[in-house]
Design a protein around this motif. Structure first.
Motif: not given
Length: 376
Positions: A324-351
């Motif tokens: 609801h806050t981000t269009k395709v080909d656009h970066p996520i809002p700054e307010q969601l950086f922390a939540a997305v960072a946890q997701v990416l960190a989990y994916v990196y550790q899983l790899k």
């Protein structure tokens, strides 16, 4: 009955209708208005430059009728005389022609404006039609022109009688005057009589100009169906526009699905929403949404992700928030950086764990740090 009503030309012509008519040379024109301007302009020109013209003619007459012996034997005397004629006549004649030309331009463009149409100048076979010729001769427009002609004769004859009666004594006294006063006075009376006669024509023009404007609009009136058809032709058929939008959406969807295999992770709702995120530290300052969708589109995104072994994580709150806050080909809002960072960190550790270079990461937190304003 409704079809008949819709066919009645009761609506004012649209701007496009007026423009198309102007391109064909169909504009409001009053011949009487143009004629009145030309005649009144001519009378005013005579009043302005008449005295100069009369004195020039008098000077030329005196010069031509007073030849001495020297002029008779002078070879270039004729050329000298012509030079004097030009010197005396060209300035007043140029002034008169300039005033008449300006009056003609204003009179013929005042009602309908300046318009040049090649379509109107092109030959038309319809103008050669005998039937249409008789129709023009005995139609309503011809009858109106006949009435105007009778009215012109009555008005002009009446005004001419009044002017001659008013200036009769002055005209008769011209024979008692000497030159150049008689020439100047005669031209003065002639100009004012001419101006009075021309002004009488303006009475016809004052009636004809509004009529021509009204008649022009009447001829261009449109029915409701014509207005609808014009709108459809100018804006495009709704069916065609819908088809174009559907094609554009299909092309956009195809491009978006081609980006899913490049994603780092798919965040889901788990079934209604699917968000494909990609983070390239050298290219982007923040993770970018490369694809997103709901229901069938979300299912298709998950299917492509499974085929290309892209990690799919369930985080309903984060998926709805990004959708609801981000269009395709656009970066996520700054307010969601922390939540997305946890997701990416989990994916990196899983790899790294799958490659045997680390321990298996703990399960992703269900309550990610999402601001209340970004929860949907």
């Amino acid at each position: 009955m409704a079809a008949d009503d819709s066919a009645e030309k009761t609506e004012q012509p649209t701007a496009k209708k007026l423009q198309d008519a102007a391109e064909k040379g169909q504009i409001a024109r009053s011949k009487d208005l143009g004629t009145a301007f030309v005649l009144i302009g001519s009378a005013c020109a005579i009043l302005m430059f008449g005295k100069m013209l009369a004195m020039g003619i008098l000077t030329i007459g005196q010069r031509m009728l007073r030849l001495d012996q020297k002029d008779m034997f002078e070879v270039n005397s004729m050329f000298t005389a012509w030079g004097e004629v030009g010197k005396e006549l060209i300035p007043p004649m140029a002034g008169i022609f300039a005033v008449i030309l300006a009056a003609a331009f204003i009179g013929n463009t005042l009602l309908g404006g300046f318009n040049f149409s090649m379509q109107a100048a092109a030959p038309k076979a319809s103008k050669m039609s005998v039937f249409k010729g008789f129709k023009r001769m005995f139609g309503l427009q011809a009858f109106v022109e006949l009435l105007k002609s009778f009215l012109k004769v009555i008005v002009v004859v009446g005004i001419a009688y009044l002017l001659l009666k008013f200036f009769f004594d002055d005209i008769m006294s011209l024979s008692l005057m000497s030159e150049p006063n008689n020439i100047e006075s005669a031209l003065y009376f002639l100009a004012w009589i001419f101006l009075g006669l021309c002004s009488s024509v303006s009475v016809i023009a004052l009636v004809d100009a509004p009529y021509q404007k009204w008649n022009h609009i009447k001829q261009l009136k449109m029915s409701l169906q014509e207005i609808k058809d014009e709108h459809k032709n100018s804006e495009g058929s709704p069916e065609i526009k819908q088809r174009i939008r559907r094609t554009q959406m299909e092309m956009s969807m195809k491009r978006m699905m081609q980006e899913v295999p490049k994603a780092d992770v798919i965040v889901t709702n788990p079934t209604h929403y699917a968000i494909a995120l990609k983070y390239d530290q050298g290219k982007f300052k923040a993770p970018v949404v490369v694809a997103k969708g709901v229901d069938e589109v979300a299912m298709h995104i998950r299917k492509i992700a499974n085929e290309h072994k892209i990690p799919v994580l369930e985080s309903p709150a984060l998926a709805r928030s990004i959708f609801h806050t981000t269009k395709v080909d656009h970066p996520i809002p700054e307010q969601l950086f922390a939540a997305v960072a946890q997701v990416l960190a989990y994916v990196y550790q899983l790899k790294m764990h799958k490659k045997g270079k680390g321990t298996r990461p703990k399960a992703l937190a269900k309550d990610l740090p999402i601001p209340d304003d970004y929860r949907h």
